[in-house]
Scaffold this motif. Structure first.
Motif, PDB file in Angstrom:
ATOM      1  N   THR A  66       0.832  -1.289  -0.250  1.00  0.00           N
ATOM      2  CA  THR A  66      -0.105   0.039   0.057  1.00  0.00           C
ATOM      3  C   THR A  66       0.774   1.269  -0.025  1.00  0.00           C
ATOM      4  O   THR A  66       0.579   2.004  -0.512  1.00  0.00           O
ATOM      5  CB  THR A  66      -1.009  -0.087   1.395  1.00  0.00           C
ATOM      6  OG1 THR A  66      -1.764  -1.258   1.158  1.00  0.00           O
ATOM      7  CG2 THR A  66      -1.744   1.156   1.077  1.00  0.00           C
ATOM      8  N   ILE A  67       1.842   1.238   0.891  1.00  0.00           N
ATOM      9  CA  ILE A  67       2.735   2.305   1.005  1.00  0.00           C
ATOM     10  C   ILE A  67       3.293   2.769  -0.466  1.00  0.00           C
ATOM     11  O   ILE A  67       3.329   4.015  -0.898  1.00  0.00           O
ATOM     12  CB  ILE A  67       3.950   2.026   1.902  1.00  0.00           C
ATOM     13  CG1 ILE A  67       3.368   2.040   3.353  1.00  0.00           C
ATOM     14  CG2 ILE A  67       4.974   3.235   1.888  1.00  0.00           C
ATOM     15  CD1 ILE A  67       4.337   1.410   4.454  1.00  0.00           C
ATOM     16  N   ILE A  68       3.840   1.679  -0.893  1.00  0.00           N
ATOM     17  CA  ILE A  68       4.672   1.827  -2.713  1.00  0.00           C
ATOM     18  C   ILE A  68       3.602   2.257  -3.359  1.00  0.00           C
ATOM     19  O   ILE A  68       3.787   3.168  -4.276  1.00  0.00           O
ATOM     20  CB  ILE A  68       5.142   0.620  -2.917  1.00  0.00           C
ATOM     21  CG1 ILE A  68       6.167  -0.085  -1.956  1.00  0.00           C
ATOM     22  CG2 ILE A  68       5.559   0.781  -4.286  1.00  0.00           C
ATOM     23  CD1 ILE A  68       6.908  -1.359  -2.308  1.00  0.00           C
ATOM     24  N   ASN A  69       2.151   1.835  -3.546  1.00  0.00           N
ATOM     25  CA  ASN A  69       1.291   2.359  -4.490  1.00  0.00           C
ATOM     26  C   ASN A  69       0.776   3.596  -4.194  1.00  0.00           C
ATOM     27  O   ASN A  69       0.710   4.368  -5.097  1.00  0.00           O
ATOM     28  CB  ASN A  69      -0.198   1.258  -4.274  1.00  0.00           C
ATOM     29  CG  ASN A  69       0.100  -0.078  -4.931  1.00  0.00           C
ATOM     30  OD1 ASN A  69       1.083  -0.150  -5.412  1.00  0.00           O
ATOM     31  ND2 ASN A  69      -0.577  -0.952  -4.302  1.00  0.00           N
ATOM     32  N   LYS A  70       0.804   3.957  -2.821  1.00  0.00           N
ATOM     33  CA  LYS A  70       0.145   5.286  -2.597  1.00  0.00           C
ATOM     34  C   LYS A  70       1.387   6.420  -2.914  1.00  0.00           C
ATOM     35  O   LYS A  70       1.216   7.556  -3.358  1.00  0.00           O
ATOM     36  CB  LYS A  70       0.221   5.417  -1.095  1.00  0.00           C
ATOM     37  CG  LYS A  70      -1.318   4.951  -0.749  1.00  0.00           C
ATOM     38  CD  LYS A  70      -2.534   5.214  -1.466  1.00  0.00           C
ATOM     39  CE  LYS A  70      -2.989   6.724  -0.764  1.00  0.00           C
ATOM     40  NZ  LYS A  70      -4.440   6.946  -1.588  1.00  0.00           N
ATOM     41  N   CYS A  71       2.736   5.851  -2.669  1.00  0.00           N
ATOM     42  CA  CYS A  71       3.882   6.816  -3.149  1.00  0.00           C
ATOM     43  C   CYS A  71       3.776   6.811  -4.768  1.00  0.00           C
ATOM     44  O   CYS A  71       3.888   8.082  -5.336  1.00  0.00           O
ATOM     45  CB  CYS A  71       5.180   6.411  -2.687  1.00  0.00           C
ATOM     46  SG  CYS A  71       5.201   6.375  -0.705  1.00  0.00           S
ATOM     47  N   ASN A  72       3.650   5.943  -5.322  1.00  0.00           N
ATOM     48  CA  ASN A  72       3.446   6.080  -6.932  1.00  0.00           C
ATOM     49  C   ASN A  72       2.435   7.144  -7.475  1.00  0.00           C
ATOM     50  O   ASN A  72       2.458   7.849  -8.185  1.00  0.00           O
ATOM     51  CB  ASN A  72       3.376   4.632  -7.526  1.00  0.00           C
ATOM     52  CG  ASN A  72       4.657   3.899  -7.627  1.00  0.00           C
ATOM     53  OD1 ASN A  72       5.807   4.572  -7.523  1.00  0.00           O
ATOM     54  ND2 ASN A  72       4.723   2.603  -7.221  1.00  0.00           N
ATOM     55  N   GLU A  73       1.203   6.787  -6.758  1.00  0.00           N
ATOM     56  CA  GLU A  73       0.132   7.762  -7.032  1.00  0.00           C
ATOM     57  C   GLU A  73       0.392   9.146  -6.651  1.00  0.00           C
ATOM     58  O   GLU A  73       0.061   9.892  -7.621  1.00  0.00           O
ATOM     59  CB  GLU A  73      -1.105   7.416  -6.010  1.00  0.00           C
ATOM     60  CG  GLU A  73      -2.299   8.246  -6.115  1.00  0.00           C
ATOM     61  CD  GLU A  73      -3.396   7.885  -5.344  1.00  0.00           C
ATOM     62  OE1 GLU A  73      -3.996   9.031  -4.663  1.00  0.00           O
ATOM     63  OE2 GLU A  73      -3.285   6.821  -4.494  1.00  0.00           O
ATOM     64  N   LEU A  74       1.192   9.489  -5.634  1.00  0.00           N
ATOM     65  CA  LEU A  74       1.375  10.930  -5.428  1.00  0.00           C
ATOM     66  C   LEU A  74       2.467  11.346  -6.280  1.00  0.00           C
ATOM     67  O   LEU A  74       2.295  12.546  -6.667  1.00  0.00           O
ATOM     68  CB  LEU A  74       2.244  10.999  -3.734  1.00  0.00           C
ATOM     69  CG  LEU A  74       2.626  12.265  -3.515  1.00  0.00           C
ATOM     70  CD1 LEU A  74       1.780  13.391  -3.587  1.00  0.00           C
ATOM     71  CD2 LEU A  74       3.577  12.012  -2.214  1.00  0.00           C
ATOM     72  N   PHE A  75       3.515  10.748  -6.501  1.00  0.00           N
ATOM     73  CA  PHE A  75       4.483  11.411  -7.619  1.00  0.00           C
ATOM     74  C   PHE A  75       3.928  11.480  -8.980  1.00  0.00           C
ATOM     75  O   PHE A  75       4.540  12.254  -9.807  1.00  0.00           O
ATOM     76  CB  PHE A  75       5.983  10.543  -7.308  1.00  0.00           C
ATOM     77  CG  PHE A  75       6.387  10.839  -6.004  1.00  0.00           C
ATOM     78  CD1 PHE A  75       6.458  11.858  -5.271  1.00  0.00           C
ATOM     79  CD2 PHE A  75       6.810   9.817  -5.200  1.00  0.00           C
ATOM     80  CE1 PHE A  75       6.929  12.250  -4.186  1.00  0.00           C
ATOM     81  CE2 PHE A  75       6.998   9.985  -3.820  1.00  0.00           C
ATOM     82  CZ  PHE A  75       7.241  11.251  -3.215  1.00  0.00           C
ATOM     83  N   ALA A  76       3.065  10.597  -9.113  1.00  0.00           N
ATOM     84  CA  ALA A  76       2.558  10.686 -10.619  1.00  0.00           C
ATOM     85  C   ALA A  76       1.723  12.014 -10.970  1.00  0.00           C
ATOM     86  O   ALA A  76       1.722  12.552 -11.922  1.00  0.00           O
ATOM     87  CB  ALA A  76       1.477   9.410 -10.907  1.00  0.00           C
ATOM     88  N   LEU A  77       1.132  12.541  -9.803  1.00  0.00           N
ATOM     89  CA  LEU A  77       0.454  13.730  -9.708  1.00  0.00           C
ATOM     90  C   LEU A  77       1.467  15.002  -9.955  1.00  0.00           C
ATOM     91  O   LEU A  77       1.216  16.046 -10.189  1.00  0.00           O
ATOM     92  CB  LEU A  77      -0.131  14.016  -8.284  1.00  0.00           C
ATOM     93  CG  LEU A  77      -1.503  12.855  -8.203  1.00  0.00           C
ATOM     94  CD1 LEU A  77      -1.945  13.242  -6.713  1.00  0.00           C
ATOM     95  CD2 LEU A  77      -2.441  13.229  -9.106  1.00  0.00           C
TER      96      LEU A  77
ATOM     97  N   ASN B 219       6.072  12.786 -12.101  1.00  0.00           N
ATOM     98  CA  ASN B 219       7.233  12.280 -11.692  1.00  0.00           C
ATOM     99  C   ASN B 219       8.590  12.980 -11.821  1.00  0.00           C
ATOM    100  O   ASN B 219       9.608  12.383 -12.182  1.00  0.00           O
ATOM    101  CB  ASN B 219       7.406  10.617 -12.690  1.00  0.00           C
ATOM    102  CG  ASN B 219       6.409   9.778 -12.103  1.00  0.00           C
ATOM    103  OD1 ASN B 219       5.910   9.377 -11.037  1.00  0.00           O
ATOM    104  ND2 ASN B 219       5.510   9.080 -13.240  1.00  0.00           N
ATOM    105  N   SER B 220       8.374  14.207 -11.478  1.00  0.00           N
ATOM    106  CA  SER B 220       9.410  14.866 -11.547  1.00  0.00           C
ATOM    107  C   SER B 220       9.387  15.988 -10.267  1.00  0.00           C
ATOM    108  O   SER B 220       9.238  17.155 -10.578  1.00  0.00           O
ATOM    109  CB  SER B 220       9.709  16.018 -12.859  1.00  0.00           C
ATOM    110  OG  SER B 220       9.792  14.952 -14.041  1.00  0.00           O
ATOM    111  N   PRO B 221       9.452  15.303  -9.022  1.00  0.00           N
ATOM    112  CA  PRO B 221       9.239  16.067  -7.874  1.00  0.00           C
ATOM    113  C   PRO B 221       9.967  17.349  -7.622  1.00  0.00           C
ATOM    114  O   PRO B 221       9.556  18.315  -7.166  1.00  0.00           O
ATOM    115  CB  PRO B 221       9.159  14.999  -6.746  1.00  0.00           C
ATOM    116  CG  PRO B 221      10.343  13.788  -7.257  1.00  0.00           C
ATOM    117  CD  PRO B 221       9.834  13.968  -8.691  1.00  0.00           C
TER     118      PRO B 221
END
Length: 260
Positions: free
Chosen positions: A60-71, A74-76
């Motif tokens: 879940t942690i990994i999925n949520k992080c991927n969701e966040l940085f996609a927003l 993927n260039s934070p």
């Protein structure tokens, strides 16, 4: 499992470090998030955020992080420096457990303010650390103060960033520092930062690490707090005074993978 001597326990833990400090450890762990990036500032931002969001199931942690940085496309690093007000709207829907949009927007604001003035997040932790300090304790205290120094810092967000000043064991921040500071040839930890010493790191103490460490009598303190984390690290330094936190791999692996 009982160990007859210090050397027996050291040999056992060394073997478990070798077993778990391998690239195969990466995909199922939150450290996989910063491993998706090559730009140092992207590694820092995603690593910091992934460590702070690291509670609950690892998938879940990994999925949520991927969701966040996609927003953030993927260039934070580029996002925090150059976003528009309109870009921030997409972040309002992000939530992980008790981490909500208020926290997300403040993290973005902190990083924007910080990276306008600094190239590396290491400077934020170095401010409180002397080269002669035995641990990063004062660095964590100073980082917490600086993180919440912006005029509109939300009080609610403070629960997400731990500090030894509140007696916290600071598991997530210590894990992030392990990722950034530890340097070896195994390819898991980044070794991105060169000025904080591995010997100053404090072992991240999650429930798995704590349970296994108690079984090996590496912890006697009953409370799960900063003093306990320091006790564990002090005992691990007896095995390796230069790189005590490498044993996090052994303790965590035994706790999670082997249900020790």
């Amino acid at each position: 499992m009982a160990f007859e001597s210090f050397d027996n326990l050291k040999d056992f833990l060394d073997s478990k470090v070798e077993e778990y400090n391998q690239p195969g450890f990466i995909p199922n762990d939150p450290i996989s998030i910063p491993h998706q990036y090559t730009k140092p500032q992207d590694i820092e931002i995603t690593g910091f955020w992934a460590s702070i969001l690291a509670w609950g199931q690892r998938v879940t942690i990994i999925n949520k992080c991927n969701e966040l940085f996609a927003l953030m496309d993927n260039s934070p690093h580029d996002f925090v420096l150059n976003h528009s007000e309109n870009d921030l709207k997409a972040l309002l829907k992000f939530k992980h457990r008790t981490f909500n949009d208020t926290d997300t927007l403040y993290f973005v604001e902190f990083f924007k303010n910080y990276y306008q003035q600094h190239d590396s997040l290491e400077d934020a932790f170095l401010k409180g650390i002397q080269s002669t300090d035995v641990s990063v304790e004062q660095g964590l205290v100073k980082f917490h103060e600086d993180f919440f120094s912006l005029p509109n810092a939300p009080h609610r967000t403070k629960k997400h960033i731990a500090t030894p000043a509140r007696k916290s064991a600071c598991k997530r921040i210590n894990m992030f520092l392990r990722w950034m500071v530890r340097q070896d040839d195994k390819g898991v930890d980044f070794g991105l930062w060169k000025r904080i010493q591995s010997s100053q790191l404090v072992c991240p103490c999650d429930v798995h690490v704590e349970r296994v460490a108690r079984r090996f009598h590496l912890i006697t303190r009953k409370q799960t707090d900063w003093q306990m984390a320091m006790e564990l690290t002090s005992n691990l330094k007896k095995f390796d005074p230069i790189d005590p936190v490498k044993f996090d791999f052994a303790l965590f692996g035994l706790g999670v993978e082997e249900k020790y």
